[in-house]
Design a protein around this motif. Structure first.
Motif, PDB file in Angstrom:
ATOM      1  N   THR A   1      64.154  -3.487  43.886  1.00  0.00           N
ATOM      2  CA  THR A   1      65.285  -2.592  43.675  1.00  0.00           C
ATOM      3  C   THR A   1      66.045  -2.977  42.419  1.00  0.00           C
ATOM      4  O   THR A   1      66.117  -4.145  42.056  1.00  0.00           O
ATOM      5  N   ARG A   2      66.616  -1.992  41.757  1.00  0.00           N
ATOM      6  CA  ARG A   2      67.400  -2.252  40.548  1.00  0.00           C
ATOM      7  C   ARG A   2      68.693  -2.983  40.861  1.00  0.00           C
ATOM      8  O   ARG A   2      69.272  -3.643  40.013  1.00  0.00           O
ATOM      9  N   ASP A   3      69.168  -2.864  42.109  1.00  0.00           N
ATOM     10  CA  ASP A   3      70.378  -3.574  42.514  1.00  0.00           C
ATOM     11  C   ASP A   3      70.012  -5.038  42.750  1.00  0.00           C
ATOM     12  O   ASP A   3      69.577  -5.415  43.829  1.00  0.00           O
ATOM     13  N   LEU A   4      70.186  -5.883  41.736  1.00  0.00           N
ATOM     14  CA  LEU A   4      69.714  -7.264  41.807  1.00  0.00           C
ATOM     15  C   LEU A   4      70.482  -8.101  42.820  1.00  0.00           C
ATOM     16  O   LEU A   4      69.974  -9.082  43.346  1.00  0.00           O
ATOM     17  N   GLN A   5      71.734  -7.739  43.100  1.00  0.00           N
ATOM     18  CA  GLN A   5      72.546  -8.475  44.060  1.00  0.00           C
ATOM     19  C   GLN A   5      72.561  -9.974  43.746  1.00  0.00           C
ATOM     20  O   GLN A   5      72.412 -10.826  44.607  1.00  0.00           O
ATOM     21  N   LEU A   6      72.742 -10.280  42.465  1.00  0.00           N
ATOM     22  CA  LEU A   6      72.774 -11.663  42.026  1.00  0.00           C
ATOM     23  C   LEU A   6      74.156 -12.007  41.488  1.00  0.00           C
ATOM     24  O   LEU A   6      74.804 -11.170  40.861  1.00  0.00           O
ATOM     25  N   PRO A   7      74.640 -13.231  41.707  1.00  0.00           N
ATOM     26  CA  PRO A   7      75.896 -13.644  41.089  1.00  0.00           C
ATOM     27  C   PRO A   7      75.729 -13.748  39.581  1.00  0.00           C
ATOM     28  O   PRO A   7      74.621 -13.647  39.051  1.00  0.00           O
ATOM     29  N   ALA A   8      76.827 -13.958  38.897  1.00  0.00           N
ATOM     30  CA  ALA A   8      76.790 -14.001  37.433  1.00  0.00           C
ATOM     31  C   ALA A   8      75.803 -15.037  36.921  1.00  0.00           C
ATOM     32  O   ALA A   8      75.087 -14.801  35.940  1.00  0.00           O
ATOM     33  N   THR A   9      75.715 -16.198  37.583  1.00  0.00           N
ATOM     34  CA  THR A   9      74.782 -17.227  37.139  1.00  0.00           C
ATOM     35  C   THR A   9      73.346 -16.755  37.302  1.00  0.00           C
ATOM     36  O   THR A   9      72.477 -17.085  36.492  1.00  0.00           O
ATOM     37  N   GLY A  10      73.094 -15.976  38.345  1.00  0.00           N
ATOM     38  CA  GLY A  10      71.744 -15.444  38.565  1.00  0.00           C
ATOM     39  C   GLY A  10      71.365 -14.419  37.520  1.00  0.00           C
ATOM     40  O   GLY A  10      70.229 -14.379  37.045  1.00  0.00           O
ATOM     41  N   GLN A  11      72.322 -13.566  37.144  1.00  0.00           N
ATOM     42  CA  GLN A  11      72.062 -12.581  36.103  1.00  0.00           C
ATOM     43  C   GLN A  11      71.734 -13.278  34.786  1.00  0.00           C
ATOM     44  O   GLN A  11      70.809 -12.881  34.068  1.00  0.00           O
ATOM     45  N   ALA A  12      72.497 -14.332  34.461  1.00  0.00           N
ATOM     46  CA  ALA A  12      72.243 -15.077  33.230  1.00  0.00           C
ATOM     47  C   ALA A  12      70.886 -15.758  33.285  1.00  0.00           C
ATOM     48  O   ALA A  12      70.144 -15.789  32.292  1.00  0.00           O
ATOM     49  N   ALA A  13      70.526 -16.296  34.458  1.00  0.00           N
ATOM     50  CA  ALA A  13      69.236 -16.960  34.609  1.00  0.00           C
ATOM     51  C   ALA A  13      68.095 -15.970  34.448  1.00  0.00           C
ATOM     52  O   ALA A  13      67.062 -16.284  33.850  1.00  0.00           O
TER      53      ALA A  13
ATOM     54  N   ARG B   1      64.835  -6.820  41.813  1.00  0.00           N
ATOM     55  CA  ARG B   1      64.933  -7.847  42.857  1.00  0.00           C
ATOM     56  C   ARG B   1      64.001  -7.434  43.980  1.00  0.00           C
ATOM     57  O   ARG B   1      64.136  -6.358  44.547  1.00  0.00           O
ATOM     58  N   VAL B   2      63.038  -8.295  44.321  1.00  0.00           N
ATOM     59  CA  VAL B   2      62.019  -7.949  45.315  1.00  0.00           C
ATOM     60  C   VAL B   2      62.409  -8.431  46.706  1.00  0.00           C
ATOM     61  O   VAL B   2      62.337  -7.681  47.685  1.00  0.00           O
ATOM     62  N   ILE B   3      62.821  -9.683  46.804  1.00  0.00           N
ATOM     63  CA  ILE B   3      63.243 -10.250  48.083  1.00  0.00           C
ATOM     64  C   ILE B   3      63.899 -11.602  47.818  1.00  0.00           C
ATOM     65  O   ILE B   3      63.701 -12.188  46.740  1.00  0.00           O
ATOM     66  N   SER B   4      64.674 -12.074  48.773  1.00  0.00           N
ATOM     67  CA  SER B   4      65.283 -13.394  48.638  1.00  0.00           C
ATOM     68  C   SER B   4      65.398 -14.044  50.000  1.00  0.00           C
ATOM     69  O   SER B   4      65.327 -13.383  51.041  1.00  0.00           O
ATOM     70  N   ALA B   5      65.592 -15.358  49.999  1.00  0.00           N
ATOM     71  CA  ALA B   5      65.773 -16.120  51.237  1.00  0.00           C
ATOM     72  C   ALA B   5      66.618 -17.339  50.923  1.00  0.00           C
ATOM     73  O   ALA B   5      66.670 -17.801  49.784  1.00  0.00           O
ATOM     74  N   GLY B   6      67.276 -17.888  51.949  1.00  0.00           N
ATOM     75  CA  GLY B   6      68.107 -19.062  51.765  1.00  0.00           C
ATOM     76  C   GLY B   6      69.525 -18.698  51.354  1.00  0.00           C
ATOM     77  O   GLY B   6      69.817 -17.549  50.999  1.00  0.00           O
ATOM     78  N   ILE B   7      70.399 -19.689  51.413  1.00  0.00           N
ATOM     79  CA  ILE B   7      71.811 -19.504  51.103  1.00  0.00           C
ATOM     80  C   ILE B   7      72.254 -20.562  50.098  1.00  0.00           C
ATOM     81  O   ILE B   7      71.857 -21.727  50.193  1.00  0.00           O
ATOM     82  N   GLY B   8      73.086 -20.155  49.136  1.00  0.00           N
ATOM     83  CA  GLY B   8      73.636 -21.101  48.170  1.00  0.00           C
ATOM     84  C   GLY B   8      72.555 -21.740  47.309  1.00  0.00           C
ATOM     85  O   GLY B   8      71.692 -21.048  46.771  1.00  0.00           O
ATOM     86  N   ARG B   9      72.579 -23.065  47.214  1.00  0.00           N
ATOM     87  CA  ARG B   9      71.599 -23.781  46.399  1.00  0.00           C
ATOM     88  C   ARG B   9      70.190 -23.670  46.964  1.00  0.00           C
ATOM     89  O   ARG B   9      69.212 -23.954  46.268  1.00  0.00           O
ATOM     90  N   ARG B  10      70.078 -23.242  48.211  1.00  0.00           N
ATOM     91  CA  ARG B  10      68.764 -23.105  48.834  1.00  0.00           C
ATOM     92  C   ARG B  10      68.154 -21.717  48.595  1.00  0.00           C
ATOM     93  O   ARG B  10      67.023 -21.479  48.986  1.00  0.00           O
ATOM     94  N   GLU B  11      68.929 -20.834  47.959  1.00  0.00           N
ATOM     95  CA  GLU B  11      68.444 -19.459  47.785  1.00  0.00           C
ATOM     96  C   GLU B  11      67.322 -19.397  46.756  1.00  0.00           C
ATOM     97  O   GLU B  11      67.368 -20.039  45.706  1.00  0.00           O
ATOM     98  N   LEU B  12      66.324 -18.595  47.065  1.00  0.00           N
ATOM     99  CA  LEU B  12      65.194 -18.347  46.176  1.00  0.00           C
ATOM    100  C   LEU B  12      65.034 -16.840  46.079  1.00  0.00           C
ATOM    101  O   LEU B  12      64.878 -16.162  47.101  1.00  0.00           O
ATOM    102  N   VAL B  13      65.120 -16.295  44.870  1.00  0.00           N
ATOM    103  CA  VAL B  13      65.072 -14.853  44.659  1.00  0.00           C
ATOM    104  C   VAL B  13      63.820 -14.500  43.873  1.00  0.00           C
ATOM    105  O   VAL B  13      63.612 -15.006  42.766  1.00  0.00           O
ATOM    106  N   LEU B  14      62.989 -13.648  44.445  1.00  0.00           N
ATOM    107  CA  LEU B  14      61.796 -13.171  43.757  1.00  0.00           C
ATOM    108  C   LEU B  14      62.166 -11.951  42.925  1.00  0.00           C
ATOM    109  O   LEU B  14      62.747 -10.992  43.444  1.00  0.00           O
TER     110      LEU B  14
END
Length: 206
Positions: free
Chosen positions: A46-58, A77-90
């Motif tokens: 989906t085009r809605d990346l739902q990422l914080p500012a640091t994620g957008q920069a990354a 953004r395809v899928i994600s799992a985990g919370i905070g530092r454990r989050e992994l976003v495909l």
């Protein structure tokens, strides 16, 4: 934290606020390719990346370092799992030919895009694994994200306790797994066809 065992080639990694490692996958075992790495909309997600500012920069940094150029406007953004530092976003994007390419974002960083047509061979499972803990050498959490080929009808995870559990696939054939305890940590992923036969097994050490 480390990023362990990605299933597409390339090892360039942008900076993350922790020790990071990106490597290629171990060879899976199973039958040869019958499916395809295509989606109706060409690039999954989906085009809605739902990422914080640091994620957008990354994400933009990942695009910048990738040897294979991808279109920033095609970022998904395809899928994600985990919370905070454990989050992994495909995340996914397409190259100049329209081919789908994959990468990940984790902890404000990620790895370069790799395009499926040149990277996966006969693989039926593409997966990324992140793990870490509060003490050196002791894994206290694991996060897994990935996608499967079009001929995969069922995906399971084998846990350290020896259980085999079915993983849900979203509309882009993507999956996510973030167990909270050691007995639930993954040791392998298994892809099955519509006839129930094993297509591929990929080891997923944590």
């Amino acid at each position: 934290m480390k990023i362990a065992k990605s299933a597409v080639g390339g090892a360039a990694v942008v900076a993350i606020a922790a020790a990071v490692l990106a490597t290629t996958t171990m060879a899976g075992e199973g039958r040869t390719a019958d499916g395809r790495w295509v989606w109706d909309q060409r690039v999954p997600g989906t085009r809605d990346l739902q990422l914080p500012a640091t994620g957008q920069a990354a994400a933009q940094a990942v695009i910048a370092i990738s040897e294979r150029q991808v279109d920033p406007l095609s970022l998904r953004r395809v899928i994600s799992a985990g919370i905070g530092r454990r989050e992994l976003v495909l995340i996914a994007a397409q190259d100049a030919t329209g081919a789908p390419c994959l990468s990940f974002i984790s902890g404000g960083g990620g790895r370069q895009f790799s395009c499926l047509e040149e990277s996966v061979g006969n693989s039926a499972i593409i997966r990324f694994v992140a793990d870490g803990g509060t003490k050196l050498g002791i894994v206290s959490w694991v996060t897994v994200v990935g996608v499967v080929r079009s001929d995969v009808s069922r995906l399971t995870v084998v846990t350290t306790a020896g259980e085999e559990r079915k993983l849900a696939l979203n509309q882009w054939r993507a999956f996510a797994y973030a167990p909270s305890s050691g007995p639930d940590f993954p040791t392998a992923l298994r892809a099955y066809g519509t006839d129930g036969s094993l297509i591929e097994q990929v080891l997923t050490p944590a």
